[in-house]
Design a protein around this motif. Structure first.
Motif, PDB file in Angstrom:
ATOM      1  N   UNK A   1       5.516   9.139 -14.139  1.00  0.00           N
ATOM      2  CA  UNK A   1       4.717  10.324 -13.840  1.00  0.00           C
ATOM      3  C   UNK A   1       4.394  10.343 -12.350  1.00  0.00           C
ATOM      4  N   UNK A   2       4.638  11.479 -11.709  1.00  0.00           N
ATOM      5  CA  UNK A   2       4.341  11.660 -10.285  1.00  0.00           C
ATOM      6  C   UNK A   2       3.073  12.486 -10.167  1.00  0.00           C
ATOM      7  N   UNK A   3       2.060  11.918  -9.565  1.00  0.00           N
ATOM      8  CA  UNK A   3       0.794  12.632  -9.402  1.00  0.00           C
ATOM      9  C   UNK A   3       0.927  13.684  -8.298  1.00  0.00           C
ATOM     10  N   UNK A   4       0.669  14.914  -8.659  1.00  0.00           N
ATOM     11  CA  UNK A   4       0.711  16.001  -7.689  1.00  0.00           C
ATOM     12  C   UNK A   4      -0.220  17.108  -8.142  1.00  0.00           C
ATOM     13  N   UNK A   5      -0.816  17.756  -7.173  1.00  0.00           N
ATOM     14  CA  UNK A   5      -1.741  18.847  -7.493  1.00  0.00           C
ATOM     15  C   UNK A   5      -1.050  20.201  -7.489  1.00  0.00           C
TER      16      UNK A   5
ATOM     17  N   UNK B   1       0.827  -1.216   0.000  1.00  0.00           N
ATOM     18  CA  UNK B   1       0.000   0.000   0.000  1.00  0.00           C
ATOM     19  C   UNK B   1       0.858   1.261   0.000  1.00  0.00           C
ATOM     20  N   UNK B   2       1.994   1.228   0.668  1.00  0.00           N
ATOM     21  CA  UNK B   2       2.902   2.371   0.634  1.00  0.00           C
ATOM     22  C   UNK B   2       3.457   2.595  -0.769  1.00  0.00           C
ATOM     23  N   UNK B   3       3.838   1.519  -1.440  1.00  0.00           N
ATOM     24  CA  UNK B   3       4.395   1.645  -2.789  1.00  0.00           C
ATOM     25  C   UNK B   3       3.355   2.129  -3.786  1.00  0.00           C
ATOM     26  N   UNK B   4       2.082   1.958  -3.467  1.00  0.00           N
ATOM     27  CA  UNK B   4       1.022   2.438  -4.355  1.00  0.00           C
ATOM     28  C   UNK B   4       0.796   3.941  -4.232  1.00  0.00           C
ATOM     29  N   UNK B   5       1.374   4.580  -3.218  1.00  0.00           N
ATOM     30  CA  UNK B   5       1.230   6.031  -3.076  1.00  0.00           C
ATOM     31  C   UNK B   5       2.033   6.740  -4.167  1.00  0.00           C
ATOM     32  N   UNK B   6       1.579   7.924  -4.623  1.00  0.00           N
ATOM     33  CA  UNK B   6       2.178   8.573  -5.800  1.00  0.00           C
ATOM     34  C   UNK B   6       3.675   8.812  -5.715  1.00  0.00           C
ATOM     35  N   UNK B   7       4.192   9.279  -4.582  1.00  0.00           N
ATOM     36  CA  UNK B   7       5.592   9.678  -4.505  1.00  0.00           C
ATOM     37  C   UNK B   7       6.539   8.539  -4.134  1.00  0.00           C
TER      38      UNK B   7
END
Length: 300
Positions: free
Chosen positions: A177-181, A129-135
């Motif tokens: 790609x890093x998801x960030x707002x 679950x940690x590895x699934x986080x964007x960063x």
């Protein structure tokens, strides 16, 4: 006196009793014996079948009804509750390596509350679950008895802004790609353009880094034909690198700029695709002078 009657006790000979006339029993004479054996075999088979069903039926019911699973889970939960009461309960989650990832997101990935049995935490599940986080690119999770969970993460390193379909995406050095707002935070990063640009950008950045002073003037890079790069400088000069020997061409351009201050001149394109020449395109080429037209003098 009466006459004695003789009785012949000699065994009679004949087709049934006498040796001379012995014969195999008829088929119908064997029926009672054969039928008795078949009945005994059937009874044994029936007894075994009934015994098997008597044992298997409760097992089947226990499995199909979920009774066994529920019993095992209840027993396991009871054991974990006992360990928590003995001091092996989660009290603290220590996080190492976090930069961009919110603490709340990490705690949500742990999926455990203070006081939960520390032995009941699914370490592999937390790690995934940690590895699934964007960063987060890598993560390790460790129990530190009696009451700590150690979470160490490695976050992606932003490399560039990838322009695609008139939109910008933050990409890492690995090309992901890093998801960030909050893209505004990374507005100073170099912009790369091209379908395969994120995958090829790391090699380009290694080349640009060989000339640190010149690298500070680079604002964008365009991957042309998935083969080579055009470099956009901060004064809008385009430097065309070759497909082969890009590092040597970039170093040659740096030498030219140091010698002739090339970036300070009125040029728009520096073409380095030819190994034996440099083609420079002026921004405002001077008009050709007609020798028949006398030059104007500023003298008065």
């Amino acid at each position: 006196m009466g006459r004695v009657k003789a009785i012949d006790v000699t065994p009679k000979s004949g087709p049934r009793f006498g040796p001379a006339g012995s014969r195999a029993p008829k088929k119908d004479e064997l029926r009672p014996h054969v039928h008795g054996a078949s009945t005994r075999r059937f009874m044994r088979w029936a007894a075994v079948t009934i015994g098997t069903l008597a044992v298997a039926a409760p097992i089947y019911w226990a499995v199909s009804s979920g009774w066994i699973t529920a019993t095992i889970e209840a027993t396991h939960a009871g054991i974990l509750k006992t360990t928590a009461a003995s001091g092996f309960a989660l009290r603290e989650v220590r996080v190492e390596g976090r930069g961009e990832t919110a603490v709340a997101d990490i705690l949500a990935a742990v999926q455990a509350n203070r006081g939960d049995p520390i032995l009941g935490i699914d370490i592999d599940g937390v790690r995934q679950r940690l590895k699934d986080l964007p960063w987060i690119e890598t993560a390790s999770v460790e129990r530190r008895f009696p009451d700590q969970l150690i979470v160490a993460v490695t976050e992606a390193e932003p490399m560039a802004l990838w322009q695609r379909s008139q939109k910008l995406f933050l990409v890492s050095r690995e090309g992901a790609v890093i998801e960030t707002a909050n893209l505004g935070k990374y507005a100073k990063l170099l912009i790369i353009v091209g379908e395969d640009a994120p995958k090829r950008a790391q090699d380009l950045f290694d080349i640009l880094a060989q000339e640190p002073e010149l690298r500070t003037h680079v604002t964008a890079a365009v991957l042309v034909g998935k083969r080579r790069w055009n470099i956009r400088m901060d004064n809008d000069v385009d430097v065309k690198l070759p497909e082969q020997g890009a590092l040597e061409a970039w170093r040659h351009f740096a030498d030219l700029n140091r010698q002739d201050n090339l970036l300070d001149k009125d040029v728009t394109v520096v073409d380095l695709r030819q190994p034996d020449r440099v083609v420079v395109r002026q921004g405002h080429p001077q008009p050709a002078v007609d020798p028949a037209t006398p030059a104007k003098s500023n003298e008065t």
